[in-house]
Design a protein around this motif. Sequence first.
Motif, short mmCIF file in Angstrom:
data_model
loop_
_atom_site.label_atom_id
_atom_site.label_comp_id
_atom_site.label_asym_id
_atom_site.label_seq_id
_atom_site.Cartn_x
_atom_site.Cartn_y
_atom_site.Cartn_z
N GLU A 45 28.47 35.98 -17.14
CA GLU A 45 27.79 37.07 -17.83
C GLU A 45 26.92 36.51 -18.96
O GLU A 45 27.14 35.39 -19.41
CB GLU A 45 28.82 38.03 -18.43
CG GLU A 45 29.75 38.62 -17.39
CD GLU A 45 30.97 39.24 -18.04
OE1 GLU A 45 31.14 40.45 -17.87
OE2 GLU A 45 31.73 38.51 -18.71
N VAL B 254 32.20 44.27 -12.35
CA VAL B 254 33.14 43.19 -12.58
C VAL B 254 34.48 43.62 -11.98
O VAL B 254 35.09 44.58 -12.43
CB VAL B 254 33.28 42.87 -14.09
CG1 VAL B 254 34.39 41.84 -14.31
CG2 VAL B 254 31.97 42.36 -14.65
N TYR C 46 26.04 45.88 -10.36
CA TYR C 46 27.14 44.97 -10.13
C TYR C 46 28.35 45.47 -10.91
O TYR C 46 28.21 45.99 -12.02
CB TYR C 46 26.79 43.54 -10.57
CG TYR C 46 25.53 43.02 -9.92
CD1 TYR C 46 25.40 43.03 -8.54
CD2 TYR C 46 24.49 42.53 -10.67
CE1 TYR C 46 24.25 42.56 -7.93
CE2 TYR C 46 23.33 42.05 -10.08
CZ TYR C 46 23.22 42.07 -8.70
OH TYR C 46 22.09 41.62 -8.10
N TYR D 99 32.20 39.48 -9.20
CA TYR D 99 31.42 40.71 -9.13
C TYR D 99 31.49 41.28 -7.72
O TYR D 99 31.62 40.54 -6.74
CB TYR D 99 29.94 40.42 -9.38
CG TYR D 99 29.52 40.10 -10.78
CD1 TYR D 99 29.36 41.10 -11.73
CD2 TYR D 99 29.23 38.78 -11.15
CE1 TYR D 99 28.92 40.79 -13.02
CE2 TYR D 99 28.78 38.49 -12.43
CZ TYR D 99 28.63 39.50 -13.36
OH TYR D 99 28.19 39.19 -14.62
N ASN E 277 22.41 43.94 -15.59
CA ASN E 277 22.78 43.21 -14.37
C ASN E 277 22.38 41.74 -14.41
O ASN E 277 22.55 41.03 -13.42
CB ASN E 277 22.17 43.89 -13.14
CG ASN E 277 22.85 45.21 -12.85
OD1 ASN E 277 24.07 45.29 -12.83
ND2 ASN E 277 22.06 46.25 -12.66
#
Length: 178
Positions: free
Chosen positions: A9, A170, A168, A157, A35
């Motif tokens: 991320e 997590v 997406y 993801y 994203n």
Amino acid sequence: MPRLFTGLELPRNVADQLSLLQGGLHGARWIDRDNFHITLRFIGDVDHGVAREVVSALDRVRHGPLTLTLDGLGSFGGNKPHSVFARIAPTQELIDLQSEQERVAQRLGLKAERRTFVPHITLARCRGLQPGAVAHWLSLRGGIMDLSFEAERFVLYSSRDSVGGGPYVVEEDYPLVA
């Protein structure tokens, strides 16, 4: 069947800085800053049993935190550009983490990734754009500042089957601890 991939991320301030680069490339489909990520290993569409095995196997990956640095812009596709991206300077630690995830995927019976790992953050998809337009966009924005940040976890993801760009979700996160 979930479509899965692992990645890193971006902190909000980094995503905000990158989002300022978006625009000025007519026909590009810009990725929403929420994203933005660095893909480590695309896993693909798998059944729920394999997805559970992936979650479990990734839990055994041990790696310390990473310092990542954005070092420029680029495009994929050559004379048929299909995306523009922010480059991440490859470090041995980043390559080691990606390689370990590749080994995990292969041990689970997934096909080996054919493409060489190029750490990057996709900013836009560019289907049908002329290479000259992409080159011009890159030349106007190519002096991206060196921007560094710490990655303290990697994530698994999921995405919906689409042409890319999110959204997406997590599914799991895995700390990067020394």
